[in-house]
Design a protein around this motif. Structure first.
Motif, PDB file in Angstrom:
ATOM      1  N   LEU A  13       0.860  -1.178   0.000  1.00 21.78           N
ATOM      2  CA  LEU A  13       0.000   0.000   0.000  1.00 21.78           C
ATOM      3  C   LEU A  13       0.895   1.228   0.000  1.00 21.78           C
ATOM      4  O   LEU A  13       1.762   1.377   0.862  1.00 21.78           O
ATOM      5  CB  LEU A  13      -0.919  -0.009   1.223  1.00 21.78           C
ATOM      6  N   ASP A  14       0.681   2.099  -0.974  1.00 18.41           N
ATOM      7  CA  ASP A  14       1.568   3.239  -1.186  1.00 18.41           C
ATOM      8  C   ASP A  14       0.726   4.502  -1.301  1.00 18.41           C
ATOM      9  O   ASP A  14       0.323   4.899  -2.387  1.00 18.41           O
ATOM     10  CB  ASP A  14       2.395   3.003  -2.453  1.00 18.41           C
ATOM     11  N   GLY A  15       0.446   5.115  -0.145  1.00 19.54           N
ATOM     12  CA  GLY A  15      -0.373   6.324  -0.163  1.00 19.54           C
ATOM     13  C   GLY A  15      -1.763   6.029  -0.681  1.00 19.54           C
ATOM     14  O   GLY A  15      -2.455   5.150  -0.172  1.00 19.54           O
ATOM     15  N   GLU A  16      -2.179   6.719  -1.738  1.00 14.06           N
ATOM     16  CA  GLU A  16      -3.528   6.526  -2.256  1.00 14.06           C
ATOM     17  C   GLU A  16      -3.647   5.302  -3.150  1.00 14.06           C
ATOM     18  O   GLU A  16      -4.760   4.924  -3.544  1.00 14.06           O
ATOM     19  CB  GLU A  16      -3.980   7.765  -3.029  1.00 14.06           C
ATOM     20  N   PHE A  17      -2.537   4.649  -3.473  1.00 10.20           N
ATOM     21  CA  PHE A  17      -2.559   3.507  -4.380  1.00 10.20           C
ATOM     22  C   PHE A  17      -2.314   2.194  -3.645  1.00 10.20           C
ATOM     23  O   PHE A  17      -1.475   2.109  -2.742  1.00 10.20           O
ATOM     24  CB  PHE A  17      -1.506   3.671  -5.482  1.00 10.20           C
TER      25      PHE A  17
ATOM     26  N   LEU B 217      -2.199   1.769 -12.914  1.00  7.64           N
ATOM     27  CA  LEU B 217      -0.760   1.959 -13.051  1.00  7.64           C
ATOM     28  C   LEU B 217      -0.082   0.594 -13.017  1.00  7.64           C
ATOM     29  O   LEU B 217      -0.463  -0.267 -12.226  1.00  7.64           O
ATOM     30  CB  LEU B 217      -0.224   2.836 -11.922  1.00  7.64           C
ATOM     31  N   THR B 218       0.927   0.408 -13.862  1.00 13.07           N
ATOM     32  CA  THR B 218       1.620  -0.878 -13.904  1.00 13.07           C
ATOM     33  C   THR B 218       3.122  -0.670 -14.003  1.00 13.07           C
ATOM     34  O   THR B 218       3.591   0.391 -14.400  1.00 13.07           O
ATOM     35  CB  THR B 218       1.177  -1.722 -15.119  1.00 13.07           C
TER      36      THR B 218
ATOM     37  N   GLY C 122      -3.801   0.784  -8.108  1.00 13.07           N
ATOM     38  CA  GLY C 122      -4.801   1.811  -8.326  1.00 13.07           C
ATOM     39  C   GLY C 122      -5.486   2.206  -7.041  1.00 13.07           C
ATOM     40  O   GLY C 122      -5.159   1.709  -5.966  1.00 13.07           O
ATOM     41  N   ARG C 123      -6.423   3.123  -7.161  1.00 15.86           N
ATOM     42  CA  ARG C 123      -7.184   3.605  -6.004  1.00 15.86           C
ATOM     43  C   ARG C 123      -8.378   2.684  -5.755  1.00 15.86           C
ATOM     44  O   ARG C 123      -9.001   2.189  -6.705  1.00 15.86           O
ATOM     45  CB  ARG C 123      -7.679   5.025  -6.255  1.00 15.86           C
TER      46      ARG C 123
END
Length: 214
Positions: free
Chosen positions: A98-102, A195-196, A208-209
């Motif tokens: 988990l990376d912030g909003e993604f 995103l990939t 993604g979100r």
């Protein structure tokens, strides 16, 4: 009625769009695979996940008509919901971060069932495509900005289950990333964002979100 959560996975920057996902957090209430398949068909989401062990992240994934060993948007959404370091699918162990909003997963492209990756000359051509005849799983795509890795895509599962077009499909995005060998920023469907990034050894990250709908 069995309790379940509804998420939207791969939302746009404003929190809209995304592909709906049903998640039954207590899969033990419905252990029979046929019963799960029937329930997934009644819900009608492109995929429904049954969580068999929330601490270990053991999951079981269904479309309205078939069981899947692995799928992208169900894994991204369920990983976010459970907040676990990995998911255990029939295909193998999926990495999670988990990376912030993604929310990100890492999986092998070889786990993804065959898809037809059909390139078009312009994003406008992809926008204008009608739903093709049933039978072939098509991921239609075009470069929006090749230098920046920006892609326009639409997904047509080709199944006779009421899902004519998938709003966001992480597995197909993984296949495209593996083929092109580069990170991508994909706008799919009405406005979803995926995103990939390719990783060594055939692994691909997709993120993604995620929003809890209800």
């Amino acid at each position: 009625m069995t309790d379940y959560d509804v998420l939207r996975v791969f939302c746009g920057a404003n929190g809209g769009y995304g592909n709906e996902l049903g998640v039954v957090r207590e899969g033990s209430v419905m252990p029979d695979p046929q019963e799960r398949q029937t329930f997934a068909g009644k819900l009608g989401f492109s995929e429904t996940v049954f969580v068999d062990d929330p601490e270990r992240g053991v999951v079981d994934i269904y479309t309205p008509t078939l069981r899947l060993p692995f799928a992208g948007h169900p894994c991204v959404g369920t990983a976010w919901l459970l907040d676990v370091p990995e998911l255990v699918t029939p295909a193998g162990v999926v990495g999670v971060r988990l990376d912030g909003e993604f929310s990100w997963i890492e999986a092998l492209a070889q786990w993804v069932p065959p898809r037809t990756l059909r390139q078009y000359a312009t994003a406008a051509e992809v926008d204008d495509l009608p739903v093709p005849p049933k039978g072939e799983w098509i991921y239609a795509w075009a470069w929006e900005d090749e230098a920046a890795g920006r892609v326009r895509a639409r997904a047509f599962p080709g199944r006779d289950d009421g899902i004519d077009e998938d709003e966001a499909t992480g597995a197909a995005a993984m296949l495209l990333t593996d083929r092109l060998g580069r990170a991508l920023n994909i706008t799919q469907g009405a406005g979803s964002q995926l995103l990939t990034a390719p990783q060594p050894g055939g692994w691909v990250e997709v993120g993604g979100r995620v929003v809890l709908e209800r």
